[in-house]
Design a protein around this motif. Structure first.
Motif, PDB file in Angstrom:
ATOM      1  N   GLY A  51      -1.185  13.088  10.494  1.00 30.58           N
ATOM      2  CA  GLY A  51      -1.812  11.776  10.395  1.00 30.58           C
ATOM      3  C   GLY A  51      -3.320  11.815  10.552  1.00 30.58           C
ATOM      4  N   ILE A  52      -3.950  12.920  10.156  1.00 28.34           N
ATOM      5  CA  ILE A  52      -5.401  13.051  10.286  1.00 28.34           C
ATOM      6  C   ILE A  52      -6.109  12.519   9.049  1.00 28.34           C
ATOM      7  CG2 ILE A  52      -7.280  14.724  10.531  1.00 28.34           C
ATOM      8  CD1 ILE A  52      -5.404  16.427  12.203  1.00 28.34           C
ATOM      9  N   LEU A  53      -5.604  12.888   7.881  1.00 24.76           N
ATOM     10  CA  LEU A  53      -6.177  12.427   6.626  1.00 24.76           C
ATOM     11  C   LEU A  53      -5.121  11.675   5.831  1.00 24.76           C
ATOM     12  CD1 LEU A  53      -8.121  15.664   5.570  1.00 24.76           C
ATOM     13  CD2 LEU A  53      -8.996  13.699   6.845  1.00 24.76           C
ATOM     14  N   ARG A  54      -5.552  10.723   5.044  1.00 26.24           N
ATOM     15  CA  ARG A  54      -4.618   9.927   4.256  1.00 26.24           C
ATOM     16  C   ARG A  54      -5.292   9.478   2.960  1.00 26.24           C
ATOM     17  NH1 ARG A  54      -6.396   6.478   8.333  1.00 26.24           N
ATOM     18  NH2 ARG A  54      -7.492   4.621   7.555  1.00 26.24           N
ATOM     19  N   ARG A  55      -4.456   9.084   2.037  1.00 25.29           N
ATOM     20  CA  ARG A  55      -4.939   8.577   0.758  1.00 25.29           C
ATOM     21  C   ARG A  55      -4.095   7.370   0.395  1.00 25.29           C
ATOM     22  NH1 ARG A  55      -5.996  12.420  -4.533  1.00 25.29           N
ATOM     23  NH2 ARG A  55      -7.222  10.913  -5.747  1.00 25.29           N
ATOM     24  N   GLU A  56      -4.737   6.291  -0.020  1.00 26.43           N
ATOM     25  CA  GLU A  56      -4.022   5.031  -0.225  1.00 26.43           C
ATOM     26  C   GLU A  56      -4.234   4.505  -1.637  1.00 26.43           C
ATOM     27  OE1 GLU A  56      -5.326   2.298   2.708  1.00 26.43           O
ATOM     28  OE2 GLU A  56      -4.163   3.213   4.329  1.00 26.43           O
ATOM     29  N   GLN A  57      -3.214   3.787  -2.098  1.00 34.35           N
ATOM     30  CA  GLN A  57      -3.285   3.048  -3.356  1.00 34.35           C
ATOM     31  C   GLN A  57      -2.730   1.660  -3.096  1.00 34.35           C
ATOM     32  OE1 GLN A  57      -1.243   4.883  -6.626  1.00 34.35           O
ATOM     33  NE2 GLN A  57      -1.880   3.345  -8.112  1.00 34.35           N
ATOM     34  N   ARG A  58      -3.497   0.633  -3.446  1.00 32.40           N
ATOM     35  CA  ARG A  58      -3.145  -0.744  -3.082  1.00 32.40           C
ATOM     36  C   ARG A  58      -2.692  -1.548  -4.291  1.00 32.40           C
ATOM     37  NH1 ARG A  58      -5.241  -1.885   2.043  1.00 32.40           N
ATOM     38  NH2 ARG A  58      -6.727  -0.323   2.804  1.00 32.40           N
ATOM     39  N   TRP A  59      -1.797  -2.498  -4.018  1.00 35.10           N
ATOM     40  CA  TRP A  59      -1.359  -3.495  -5.001  1.00 35.10           C
ATOM     41  C   TRP A  59      -1.665  -4.862  -4.412  1.00 35.10           C
ATOM     42  CZ3 TRP A  59       0.608   1.246  -4.855  1.00 35.10           C
ATOM     43  CH2 TRP A  59       0.921   1.870  -6.066  1.00 35.10           C
ATOM     44  N   PRO A  60      -2.561  -5.630  -5.025  1.00 38.56           N
ATOM     45  CA  PRO A  60      -3.023  -6.878  -4.389  1.00 38.56           C
ATOM     46  C   PRO A  60      -2.043  -8.041  -4.457  1.00 38.56           C
ATOM     47  CG  PRO A  60      -4.070  -6.586  -6.529  1.00 38.56           C
ATOM     48  CD  PRO A  60      -3.265  -5.352  -6.285  1.00 38.56           C
ATOM     49  N   GLU A  61      -0.962  -7.910  -5.185  1.00 42.73           N
ATOM     50  CA  GLU A  61      -0.053  -9.047  -5.362  1.00 42.73           C
ATOM     51  C   GLU A  61       0.584  -9.455  -4.036  1.00 42.73           C
ATOM     52  OE1 GLU A  61       3.958 -10.295  -7.890  1.00 42.73           O
ATOM     53  OE2 GLU A  61       3.180  -8.249  -7.967  1.00 42.73           O
ATOM     54  N   VAL A  62       0.633 -10.763  -3.813  1.00 41.06           N
ATOM     55  CA  VAL A  62       1.251 -11.323  -2.612  1.00 41.06           C
ATOM     56  C   VAL A  62       2.300 -12.337  -3.046  1.00 41.06           C
ATOM     57  CG1 VAL A  62       0.890 -12.640  -0.493  1.00 41.06           C
ATOM     58  CG2 VAL A  62      -0.826 -10.973  -1.230  1.00 41.06           C
ATOM     59  N   GLN A  63       3.518 -12.182  -2.533  1.00 38.89           N
ATOM     60  CA  GLN A  63       4.590 -13.135  -2.803  1.00 38.89           C
ATOM     61  C   GLN A  63       4.836 -13.979  -1.558  1.00 38.89           C
ATOM     62  OE1 GLN A  63       7.940 -11.608  -5.244  1.00 38.89           O
ATOM     63  NE2 GLN A  63       7.071  -9.576  -4.879  1.00 38.89           N
ATOM     64  N   THR A  67       0.845  -1.194   0.000  1.00 35.66           N
ATOM     65  CA  THR A  67       0.000   0.000   0.000  1.00 35.66           C
ATOM     66  C   THR A  67       0.876   1.238   0.000  1.00 35.66           C
ATOM     67  OG1 THR A  67      -1.725  -1.149   1.245  1.00 35.66           O
ATOM     68  CG2 THR A  67      -1.833   1.241   1.206  1.00 35.66           C
ATOM     69  N   VAL A  68       0.581   2.170  -0.877  1.00 32.26           N
ATOM     70  CA  VAL A  68       1.245   3.474  -0.878  1.00 32.26           C
ATOM     71  C   VAL A  68       0.259   4.472  -0.293  1.00 32.26           C
ATOM     72  CG1 VAL A  68       2.278   5.288  -2.268  1.00 32.26           C
ATOM     73  CG2 VAL A  68       2.651   2.904  -2.878  1.00 32.26           C
ATOM     74  N   SER A  69       0.619   5.075   0.815  1.00 30.29           N
ATOM     75  CA  SER A  69      -0.257   6.037   1.490  1.00 30.29           C
ATOM     76  C   SER A  69       0.394   7.410   1.494  1.00 30.29           C
ATOM     77  CB  SER A  69      -0.552   5.584   2.921  1.00 30.29           C
ATOM     78  OG  SER A  69       0.646   5.455   3.666  1.00 30.29           O
ATOM     79  N   ARG A  70      -0.456   8.421   1.383  1.00 31.10           N
ATOM     80  CA  ARG A  70      -0.013   9.809   1.403  1.00 31.10           C
ATOM     81  C   ARG A  70      -0.966  10.580   2.287  1.00 31.10           C
ATOM     82  NH1 ARG A  70      -0.628  12.927  -4.053  1.00 31.10           N
ATOM     83  NH2 ARG A  70      -2.742  13.089  -3.233  1.00 31.10           N
ATOM     84  N   GLY A  71      -0.435  11.419   3.149  1.00 33.56           N
ATOM     85  CA  GLY A  71      -1.284  12.156   4.074  1.00 33.56           C
ATOM     86  C   GLY A  71      -0.594  13.358   4.653  1.00 33.56           C
ATOM     87  N   ASP A  72      -1.277  13.985   5.597  1.00 32.39           N
ATOM     88  CA  ASP A  72      -0.743  15.194   6.237  1.00 32.39           C
ATOM     89  C   ASP A  72       0.247  14.811   7.328  1.00 32.39           C
ATOM     90  OD1 ASP A  72      -2.311  15.216   9.039  1.00 32.39           O
ATOM     91  OD2 ASP A  72      -3.618  14.471   7.450  1.00 32.39           O
ATOM     92  N   PRO A  73       1.066  15.751   7.780  1.00 31.36           N
ATOM     93  CA  PRO A  73       2.060  15.439   8.818  1.00 31.36           C
ATOM     94  C   PRO A  73       1.443  15.008  10.142  1.00 31.36           C
ATOM     95  CG  PRO A  73       2.619  17.485   7.689  1.00 31.36           C
ATOM     96  CD  PRO A  73       1.253  17.116   7.241  1.00 31.36           C
TER      97      PRO A  73
END
Length: 455
Positions: free
Chosen positions: A201-213, A193-199
Protein backbone atom coordinates in the motif's frame (compact mmCIF):
# COMPACT_ATOMS: atom_id res chain seq x y z
CA UNK A 1 24.56 53.28 -26.20
CA UNK A 2 21.53 52.98 -28.34
CA UNK A 3 18.86 50.33 -28.03
CA UNK A 4 16.99 49.36 -31.16
CA UNK A 5 13.49 48.09 -30.55
CA UNK A 6 11.05 46.69 -33.02
CA UNK A 7 7.38 47.22 -32.61
CA UNK A 8 4.68 45.04 -34.13
CA UNK A 9 1.00 45.78 -34.19
CA UNK A 10 -1.50 42.94 -34.55
CA UNK A 11 -5.25 42.78 -34.35
CA UNK A 12 -7.23 39.69 -33.57
CA UNK A 13 -10.89 39.27 -32.98
CA UNK A 14 -13.02 36.40 -31.74
CA UNK A 15 -16.73 35.95 -31.39
CA UNK A 16 -18.52 33.29 -29.39
CA UNK A 17 -22.19 32.68 -29.04
CA UNK A 18 -25.19 30.52 -29.79
CA UNK A 19 -28.62 31.21 -31.16
CA UNK A 20 -30.14 30.67 -27.76
CA UNK A 21 -27.62 32.29 -25.41
CA UNK A 22 -26.62 35.47 -27.27
CA UNK A 23 -23.00 36.25 -28.09
CA UNK A 24 -19.72 37.68 -26.88
CA UNK A 25 -17.23 39.57 -29.01
CA UNK A 26 -13.62 40.08 -27.90
CA UNK A 27 -10.84 41.86 -29.68
CA UNK A 28 -7.13 42.41 -29.02
CA UNK A 29 -6.57 45.96 -30.15
CA UNK A 30 -2.74 46.03 -30.14
CA UNK A 31 0.30 44.05 -29.09
CA UNK A 32 3.59 45.92 -28.69
CA UNK A 33 6.75 44.01 -28.06
CA UNK A 34 10.31 45.30 -27.75
CA UNK A 35 13.57 43.75 -26.61
CA UNK A 36 13.10 44.26 -22.85
CA UNK A 37 9.35 43.69 -23.02
CA UNK A 38 9.91 40.50 -24.99
CA UNK A 39 12.37 39.21 -22.38
CA UNK A 40 9.94 39.96 -19.56
CA UNK A 41 7.11 38.31 -21.42
CA UNK A 42 9.26 35.26 -22.18
CA UNK A 43 10.25 34.90 -18.53
CA UNK A 44 6.62 35.11 -17.46
CA UNK A 45 5.65 32.43 -19.94
CA UNK A 46 8.49 30.21 -18.78
CA UNK A 47 7.54 30.70 -15.12
CA UNK A 48 3.92 29.89 -15.89
CA UNK A 49 5.00 26.67 -17.60
CA UNK A 50 7.16 25.74 -14.62
CA UNK A 51 4.27 26.32 -12.23
CA UNK A 52 1.93 24.27 -14.40
CA UNK A 53 4.45 21.44 -14.56
CA UNK A 54 5.02 21.59 -10.81
CA UNK A 55 1.30 21.42 -10.12
CA UNK A 56 0.96 18.44 -12.42
CA UNK A 57 3.84 16.64 -10.69
CA UNK A 58 2.41 17.49 -7.27
CA UNK A 59 -1.00 16.18 -8.28
CA UNK A 60 0.54 12.99 -9.63
CA UNK A 61 2.49 12.45 -6.41
CA UNK A 62 -0.62 13.06 -4.30
CA UNK A 63 -2.57 10.47 -6.30
CA UNK A 64 0.26 7.94 -6.60
CA UNK A 65 2.10 8.06 -3.28
CA UNK A 66 0.14 6.97 -0.21
CA UNK A 67 0.84 8.48 3.24
CA UNK A 68 3.08 5.50 3.98
CA UNK A 69 4.91 6.08 0.71
CA UNK A 70 5.31 9.75 1.54
CA UNK A 71 6.85 8.79 4.86
CA UNK A 72 9.31 6.45 3.15
CA UNK A 73 10.22 9.15 0.64
CA UNK A 74 10.82 11.65 3.45
CA UNK A 75 12.99 9.13 5.33
CA UNK A 76 15.03 8.46 2.19
CA UNK A 77 15.65 12.16 1.57
CA UNK A 78 16.46 12.82 5.24
CA UNK A 79 18.78 9.83 5.32
CA UNK A 80 20.72 11.01 2.28
CA UNK A 81 21.00 14.53 3.74
CA UNK A 82 22.12 13.15 7.10
CA UNK A 83 24.65 10.79 5.51
CA UNK A 84 26.17 13.48 3.31
CA UNK A 85 26.23 16.14 6.01
CA UNK A 86 27.30 14.17 9.06
CA UNK A 87 28.47 10.84 7.68
CA UNK A 88 26.00 8.86 9.79
CA UNK A 89 25.86 5.22 8.79
CA UNK A 90 22.41 4.87 10.32
CA UNK A 91 21.13 7.63 8.04
CA UNK A 92 22.55 5.88 4.98
CA UNK A 93 20.95 2.60 6.11
CA UNK A 94 17.54 4.23 6.57
CA UNK A 95 17.82 5.88 3.16
CA UNK A 96 18.86 2.59 1.53
CA UNK A 97 15.99 0.61 3.08
CA UNK A 98 13.41 3.27 2.19
CA UNK A 99 14.73 3.55 -1.35
CA UNK A 100 14.73 -0.22 -1.78
CA UNK A 101 11.09 -0.45 -0.71
CA UNK A 102 10.09 2.30 -3.14
CA UNK A 103 12.00 0.62 -5.96
CA UNK A 104 10.39 -2.76 -5.21
CA UNK A 105 6.90 -1.22 -5.24
CA UNK A 106 7.38 0.75 -8.45
CA UNK A 107 6.93 -2.19 -10.91
CA UNK A 108 3.34 -2.62 -9.72
CA UNK A 109 2.52 0.72 -11.37
CA UNK A 110 4.06 -0.10 -14.73
CA UNK A 111 1.81 -0.66 -17.71
CA UNK A 112 -1.42 1.07 -18.60
CA UNK A 113 -4.90 -0.26 -18.05
CA UNK A 114 -8.02 0.45 -20.03
CA UNK A 115 -11.11 -0.60 -18.12
CA UNK A 116 -14.77 -0.40 -18.98
CA UNK A 117 -16.74 -0.18 -15.79
CA UNK A 118 -20.51 -0.23 -15.30
CA UNK A 119 -22.75 -0.46 -12.27
CA UNK A 120 -26.40 -1.40 -12.87
CA UNK A 121 -28.94 -0.95 -10.07
CA UNK A 122 -32.04 -3.11 -10.16
CA UNK A 123 -34.10 -0.14 -8.86
CA UNK A 124 -33.53 3.40 -7.74
CA UNK A 125 -36.48 3.75 -5.36
CA UNK A 126 -37.10 1.54 -2.33
CA UNK A 127 -38.86 1.68 1.01
CA UNK A 128 -36.77 2.03 4.15
CA UNK A 129 -35.60 -1.36 5.36
CA UNK A 130 -35.21 -2.90 1.90
CA UNK A 131 -32.12 -3.75 -0.13
CA UNK A 132 -31.05 -2.66 -3.59
CA UNK A 133 -29.40 -5.23 -5.83
CA UNK A 134 -26.58 -4.12 -8.11
CA UNK A 135 -24.36 -5.72 -10.72
CA UNK A 136 -20.80 -4.51 -11.20
CA UNK A 137 -19.20 -5.23 -14.58
CA UNK A 138 -15.46 -4.68 -15.15
CA UNK A 139 -13.93 -5.40 -18.57
CA UNK A 140 -10.35 -5.09 -19.73
CA UNK A 141 -10.62 -3.17 -22.99
CA UNK A 142 -6.85 -2.90 -23.49
CA UNK A 143 -4.42 -5.04 -25.43
CA UNK A 144 -2.48 -6.20 -22.39
CA UNK A 145 -3.42 -8.09 -19.28
CA UNK A 146 -4.35 -5.92 -16.31
CA UNK A 147 -3.02 -6.66 -12.84
CA UNK A 148 -5.44 -7.22 -9.94
CA UNK A 149 -6.91 -4.11 -8.42
CA UNK A 150 -9.63 -2.77 -6.17
CA UNK A 151 -12.86 -1.03 -7.21
CA UNK A 152 -13.95 1.54 -4.63
CA UNK A 153 -17.67 2.40 -4.74
CA UNK A 154 -18.83 5.19 -2.41
CA UNK A 155 -22.32 4.37 -1.14
CA UNK A 156 -23.70 7.26 0.85
CA UNK A 157 -21.30 7.87 3.71
CA UNK A 158 -19.80 4.36 3.36
CA UNK A 159 -17.46 2.65 0.93
CA UNK A 160 -17.79 -0.72 -0.81
CA UNK A 161 -14.58 -2.39 -1.98
CA UNK A 162 -14.64 -5.01 -4.73
CA UNK A 163 -11.46 -6.90 -5.57
CA UNK A 164 -10.88 -7.23 -9.31
CA UNK A 165 -8.81 -10.22 -10.48
CA UNK A 166 -6.17 -10.30 -13.19
CA UNK A 167 -7.94 -9.80 -16.49
CA UNK A 168 -6.67 -10.82 -19.88
CA UNK A 169 -7.40 -8.61 -22.90
CA UNK A 170 -11.15 -8.56 -23.50
CA UNK A 171 -11.92 -10.50 -20.33
CA UNK A 172 -14.78 -9.42 -18.09
CA UNK A 173 -15.48 -9.76 -14.38
CA UNK A 174 -19.05 -9.50 -13.01
CA UNK A 175 -20.01 -9.37 -9.37
CA UNK A 176 -23.35 -9.05 -7.65
CA UNK A 177 -23.66 -6.49 -4.88
CA UNK A 178 -26.30 -5.67 -2.28
CA UNK A 179 -26.84 -2.13 -1.00
CA UNK A 180 -28.61 -1.87 2.32
CA UNK A 181 -31.24 0.88 2.63
CA UNK A 182 -32.17 0.60 6.29
CA UNK A 183 -32.94 4.26 6.88
CA UNK A 184 -34.98 6.77 4.90
CA UNK A 185 -32.89 9.19 2.87
CA UNK A 186 -31.10 9.75 -0.43
CA UNK A 187 -28.10 7.54 -1.21
CA UNK A 188 -25.56 8.63 -3.79
CA UNK A 189 -23.64 5.76 -5.38
CA UNK A 190 -20.35 6.82 -6.95
CA UNK A 191 -18.11 8.13 -8.35
CA UNK A 192 -16.26 4.82 -8.70
CA UNK A 193 -12.49 4.39 -8.65
CA UNK A 194 -10.33 1.50 -9.82
CA UNK A 195 -7.03 1.49 -7.94
CA UNK A 196 -3.98 -0.70 -8.46
CA UNK A 197 -0.94 -0.78 -6.24
CA UNK A 198 1.69 -2.79 -4.42
CA UNK A 199 0.86 -5.25 -1.62
CA UNK A 200 2.27 -2.89 1.01
CA UNK A 201 0.00 0.00 0.00
CA UNK A 202 2.90 2.39 -0.62
CA UNK A 203 2.20 3.30 -4.23
CA UNK A 204 -1.07 3.23 -6.12
CA UNK A 205 -2.59 4.13 -9.44
CA UNK A 206 -6.21 5.19 -9.89
CA UNK A 207 -8.75 5.53 -12.66
CA UNK A 208 -11.98 7.40 -11.92
CA UNK A 209 -15.52 7.27 -13.30
CA UNK A 210 -17.42 10.47 -12.45
CA UNK A 211 -20.93 9.05 -12.85
CA UNK A 212 -23.09 9.19 -9.72
CA UNK A 213 -26.36 7.29 -9.36
CA UNK A 214 -29.00 8.21 -6.81
CA UNK A 215 -31.26 5.96 -4.74
CA UNK A 216 -34.36 7.42 -3.06
CA UNK A 217 -35.20 5.54 0.12
CA UNK A 218 -38.87 6.34 0.75
CA UNK A 219 -40.39 6.47 4.22
CA UNK A 220 -42.56 3.60 5.34
CA UNK A 221 -46.23 4.29 4.67
CA UNK A 222 -49.51 2.60 5.52
CA UNK A 223 -52.64 2.35 3.46
CA UNK A 224 -55.31 4.60 4.89
CA UNK A 225 -59.07 4.47 4.48
CA UNK A 226 -60.50 6.89 1.96
CA UNK A 227 -60.56 10.40 3.29
CA UNK A 228 -64.09 10.68 1.90
CA UNK A 229 -65.15 8.95 5.11
CA UNK A 230 -65.37 10.65 8.46
CA UNK A 231 -64.63 14.33 8.67
CA UNK A 232 -63.90 14.86 5.01
CA UNK A 233 -67.19 13.23 4.08
CA UNK A 234 -69.00 15.69 6.33
CA UNK A 235 -67.20 18.64 4.75
CA UNK A 236 -67.20 17.57 1.11
CA UNK A 237 -70.04 19.12 -0.87
CA UNK A 238 -71.55 21.17 1.95
CA UNK A 239 -72.49 24.79 1.15
CA UNK A 240 -70.01 27.48 2.13
CA UNK A 241 -72.35 30.48 2.00
CA UNK A 242 -70.60 32.02 -1.00
CA UNK A 243 -72.86 32.66 -3.99
CA UNK A 244 -71.55 31.60 -7.40
CA UNK A 245 -72.99 31.22 -10.88
CA UNK A 246 -72.21 27.52 -11.34
CA UNK A 247 -72.09 24.74 -8.75
CA UNK A 248 -74.17 21.88 -7.38
CA UNK A 249 -76.10 23.55 -4.53
CA UNK A 250 -79.05 25.55 -5.92
CA UNK A 251 -79.74 28.68 -3.87
CA UNK A 252 -82.16 31.05 -5.60
CA UNK A 253 -82.96 32.80 -8.87
CA UNK A 254 -82.06 36.30 -9.94
CA UNK A 255 -82.61 38.51 -12.94
CA UNK A 256 -80.51 37.87 -16.00
CA UNK A 257 -77.53 40.15 -16.65
CA UNK A 258 -75.42 40.33 -19.76
CA UNK A 259 -72.78 37.60 -19.76
CA UNK A 260 -74.85 34.96 -17.92
CA UNK A 261 -74.91 31.54 -19.53
CA UNK A 262 -78.22 30.64 -21.18
CA UNK A 263 -78.05 27.13 -19.81
CA UNK A 264 -78.72 28.56 -16.33
CA UNK A 265 -81.99 30.23 -17.40
CA UNK A 266 -84.86 29.29 -15.08
CA UNK A 267 -87.80 29.13 -17.51
CA UNK A 268 -90.56 28.70 -14.93
CA UNK A 269 -89.45 31.81 -13.03
CA UNK A 270 -89.07 33.64 -16.33
CA UNK A 271 -92.67 32.78 -17.36
CA UNK A 272 -94.01 33.76 -13.96
CA UNK A 273 -92.26 37.13 -13.67
CA UNK A 274 -92.14 38.06 -17.31
CA UNK A 275 -88.41 38.79 -17.00
CA UNK A 276 -85.52 36.55 -17.91
CA UNK A 277 -84.36 34.83 -14.71
CA UNK A 278 -81.31 32.62 -14.11
CA UNK A 279 -80.34 30.16 -11.37
CA UNK A 280 -77.84 31.15 -8.68
CA UNK A 281 -75.91 28.58 -6.68
CA UNK A 282 -74.16 28.39 -3.35
CA UNK A 283 -70.54 27.35 -3.59
CA UNK A 284 -69.92 23.83 -2.31
CA UNK A 285 -67.01 23.03 -0.07
CA UNK A 286 -64.19 21.07 -1.69
CA UNK A 287 -61.81 19.39 0.71
CA UNK A 288 -58.39 20.93 0.28
CA UNK A 289 -55.99 19.24 2.65
CA UNK A 290 -52.76 20.51 4.16
CA UNK A 291 -50.28 18.22 5.93
CA UNK A 292 -47.78 20.12 8.07
CA UNK A 293 -44.81 18.23 9.51
CA UNK A 294 -42.87 19.56 12.49
CA UNK A 295 -39.15 19.07 11.73
CA UNK A 296 -37.87 20.54 14.99
CA UNK A 297 -35.95 17.67 16.60
CA UNK A 298 -36.54 19.12 20.08
CA UNK A 299 -40.19 18.08 19.75
CA UNK A 300 -39.24 14.40 19.49
CA UNK A 301 -37.78 11.98 22.00
CA UNK A 302 -35.49 10.25 19.53
CA UNK A 303 -34.87 9.71 15.83
CA UNK A 304 -37.31 6.79 15.60
CA UNK A 305 -40.14 8.99 16.83
CA UNK A 306 -39.26 11.59 14.20
CA UNK A 307 -39.17 8.93 11.46
CA UNK A 308 -42.63 7.76 12.52
CA UNK A 309 -43.90 11.32 12.16
CA UNK A 310 -42.38 11.53 8.68
CA UNK A 311 -44.14 8.28 7.77
CA UNK A 312 -47.45 9.65 9.08
CA UNK A 313 -47.13 12.79 6.97
CA UNK A 314 -46.13 10.74 3.91
CA UNK A 315 -49.08 8.37 4.39
CA UNK A 316 -51.60 11.20 4.69
CA UNK A 317 -50.18 13.05 1.69
CA UNK A 318 -49.95 9.94 -0.45
CA UNK A 319 -53.55 8.95 0.24
CA UNK A 320 -54.79 12.41 -0.70
CA UNK A 321 -52.79 12.37 -3.95
CA UNK A 322 -54.10 8.91 -4.85
CA UNK A 323 -57.65 10.18 -4.38
CA UNK A 324 -56.96 13.15 -6.64
CA UNK A 325 -57.47 15.72 -3.91
CA UNK A 326 -55.84 19.12 -3.69
CA UNK A 327 -53.17 18.59 -1.04
CA UNK A 328 -50.30 20.68 0.29
CA UNK A 329 -47.49 19.01 2.21
CA UNK A 330 -45.13 21.34 4.00
CA UNK A 331 -42.77 21.79 6.92
CA UNK A 332 -41.34 24.71 8.83
CA UNK A 333 -38.06 26.13 7.61
CA UNK A 334 -34.91 26.25 9.69
CA UNK A 335 -34.53 29.30 11.91
CA UNK A 336 -31.36 31.37 11.54
CA UNK A 337 -28.86 30.97 14.35
CA UNK A 338 -28.27 34.70 14.67
CA UNK A 339 -30.36 37.74 13.91
CA UNK A 340 -34.13 38.05 13.72
CA UNK A 341 -36.35 34.99 14.02
CA UNK A 342 -37.76 34.53 10.54
CA UNK A 343 -40.55 31.99 10.12
CA UNK A 344 -40.92 30.15 6.82
CA UNK A 345 -42.93 27.29 5.38
CA UNK A 346 -41.38 24.97 2.80
CA UNK A 347 -43.71 22.91 0.62
CA UNK A 348 -42.79 19.87 -1.45
CA UNK A 349 -44.18 18.74 -4.82
CA UNK A 350 -47.30 16.57 -4.68
CA UNK A 351 -48.01 16.04 -8.37
CA UNK A 352 -47.78 12.23 -8.10
CA UNK A 353 -47.17 9.80 -5.23
CA UNK A 354 -43.64 9.22 -6.55
CA UNK A 355 -42.69 12.90 -6.54
CA UNK A 356 -44.15 13.26 -3.06
CA UNK A 357 -42.23 10.28 -1.65
CA UNK A 358 -39.03 11.34 -3.42
CA UNK A 359 -39.25 14.69 -1.69
CA UNK A 360 -40.05 13.07 1.66
CA UNK A 361 -36.88 11.01 1.29
CA UNK A 362 -34.84 14.20 1.60
CA UNK A 363 -36.63 15.65 4.64
CA UNK A 364 -34.24 16.15 7.55
CA UNK A 365 -34.80 17.30 11.09
CA UNK A 366 -33.14 20.46 12.36
CA UNK A 367 -32.27 21.81 15.78
CA UNK A 368 -34.32 25.01 15.42
CA UNK A 369 -37.27 25.10 13.06
CA UNK A 370 -40.35 27.24 12.55
CA UNK A 371 -42.86 26.24 15.28
CA UNK A 372 -45.89 24.22 14.25
CA UNK A 373 -48.28 27.04 15.22
CA UNK A 374 -46.35 29.47 12.99
CA UNK A 375 -46.44 26.93 10.15
CA UNK A 376 -50.21 26.69 10.53
CA UNK A 377 -50.51 30.47 10.34
CA UNK A 378 -48.37 30.61 7.20
CA UNK A 379 -50.40 27.80 5.62
CA UNK A 380 -53.61 29.72 6.33
CA UNK A 381 -52.17 32.77 4.55
CA UNK A 382 -50.82 30.97 1.50
CA UNK A 383 -53.20 28.03 0.98
CA UNK A 384 -56.65 29.40 0.28
CA UNK A 385 -59.78 27.31 0.62
CA UNK A 386 -58.43 24.88 3.20
CA UNK A 387 -60.83 22.39 4.71
CA UNK A 388 -58.57 20.16 6.80
CA UNK A 389 -55.09 20.72 8.22
CA UNK A 390 -53.14 17.80 9.68
CA UNK A 391 -50.47 18.85 12.20
CA UNK A 392 -47.89 16.06 12.59
CA UNK A 393 -45.52 16.46 15.51
CA UNK A 394 -43.77 14.63 18.35
CA UNK A 395 -44.66 13.69 21.89
CA UNK A 396 -42.90 16.70 23.43
CA UNK A 397 -45.22 19.23 21.81
CA UNK A 398 -47.72 20.39 24.45
CA UNK A 399 -51.41 20.38 23.63
CA UNK A 400 -51.60 24.13 24.33
CA UNK A 401 -49.37 24.85 21.34
CA UNK A 402 -51.50 22.58 19.17
CA UNK A 403 -54.57 24.54 20.23
CA UNK A 404 -52.76 27.74 19.25
CA UNK A 405 -52.09 26.19 15.86
CA UNK A 406 -55.78 25.44 15.51
CA UNK A 407 -56.67 29.03 16.42
CA UNK A 408 -54.31 30.26 13.68
CA UNK A 409 -56.51 28.65 11.02
CA UNK A 410 -59.54 30.37 9.46
CA UNK A 411 -62.99 29.61 10.88
CA UNK A 412 -64.48 26.39 9.55
CA UNK A 413 -61.11 24.71 8.92
CA UNK A 414 -60.75 21.47 10.82
CA UNK A 415 -57.41 21.03 12.64
CA UNK A 416 -56.27 17.48 13.37
CA UNK A 417 -53.01 16.98 15.26
CA UNK A 418 -51.23 13.63 15.08
CA UNK A 419 -48.65 13.13 17.83
CA UNK A 420 -46.01 10.46 17.38
CA UNK A 421 -45.32 8.81 20.74
CA UNK A 422 -43.77 5.38 20.26
CA UNK A 423 -45.16 2.73 22.57
CA UNK A 424 -48.07 4.88 23.76
CA UNK A 425 -51.64 3.69 23.82
CA UNK A 426 -53.56 5.08 20.85
CA UNK A 427 -55.98 7.75 21.90
CA UNK A 428 -57.99 10.78 20.85
CA UNK A 429 -58.57 14.07 22.59
CA UNK A 430 -61.06 16.56 21.22
CA UNK A 431 -61.06 20.27 21.88
CA UNK A 432 -62.81 23.18 20.25
CA UNK A 433 -59.69 24.25 18.34
CA UNK A 434 -58.12 20.92 17.47
CA UNK A 435 -58.57 17.16 17.58
CA UNK A 436 -55.44 15.44 18.90
CA UNK A 437 -54.62 11.87 17.90
CA UNK A 438 -51.87 10.01 19.74
CA UNK A 439 -50.34 7.01 17.97
CA UNK A 440 -47.85 4.56 19.43
CA UNK A 441 -46.97 3.02 16.05
CA UNK A 442 -47.51 3.83 12.42
CA UNK A 443 -50.23 1.19 12.06
CA UNK A 444 -52.35 2.92 14.70
CA UNK A 445 -53.10 5.74 12.27
CA UNK A 446 -54.81 3.46 9.79
CA UNK A 447 -56.85 1.68 12.47
CA UNK A 448 -58.05 4.92 14.06
CA UNK A 449 -59.11 6.39 10.72
CA UNK A 450 -60.81 3.12 9.79
CA UNK A 451 -62.93 3.31 12.96
CA UNK A 452 -63.98 6.83 11.95
CA UNK A 453 -62.72 8.40 15.15
CA UNK A 454 -62.26 11.70 13.34
CA UNK A 455 -65.80 11.94 12.04
Amino acid sequence: MTFHTESRLTRTAAATGTRTRGGTVTRVAATRRGGVAGAVLGSRIAWARVRTRARAIGGWLAETVSPAGGLLLAVAVAGIVGGLSFGWLEAWAAAAISGALLVCCAPFLLGSHDYRLELVLDRDRVVAGAEVGARLGLQNAGRRSSLPGVVDIPVGAGLVEVHAPLLRPGARHDQQLSISAERRGIIDVGPMTVSRGDPLGILRREQRWPEVQRIHVHPRTVRLPSTSAGLVRDLEGTPTGTLVDDDLSFHTVREYVRGDSQRHVHWKATAKTGRLMVRQYEESRHARIAVLLDVDLDEYVDEDEFETAVSVAASLGQQAVLEGRDVTVGMGGELPEFGDEVHSLRTIPTLTPRTLLDAMSGVVGVERATPIEASASLAAQTCHGLSIVFLVTGSRTPVQRLRQAGNALPPGVAAIAVRSELGAEPGIRSAREVTVLTIGALGDLSRMLARGVIG
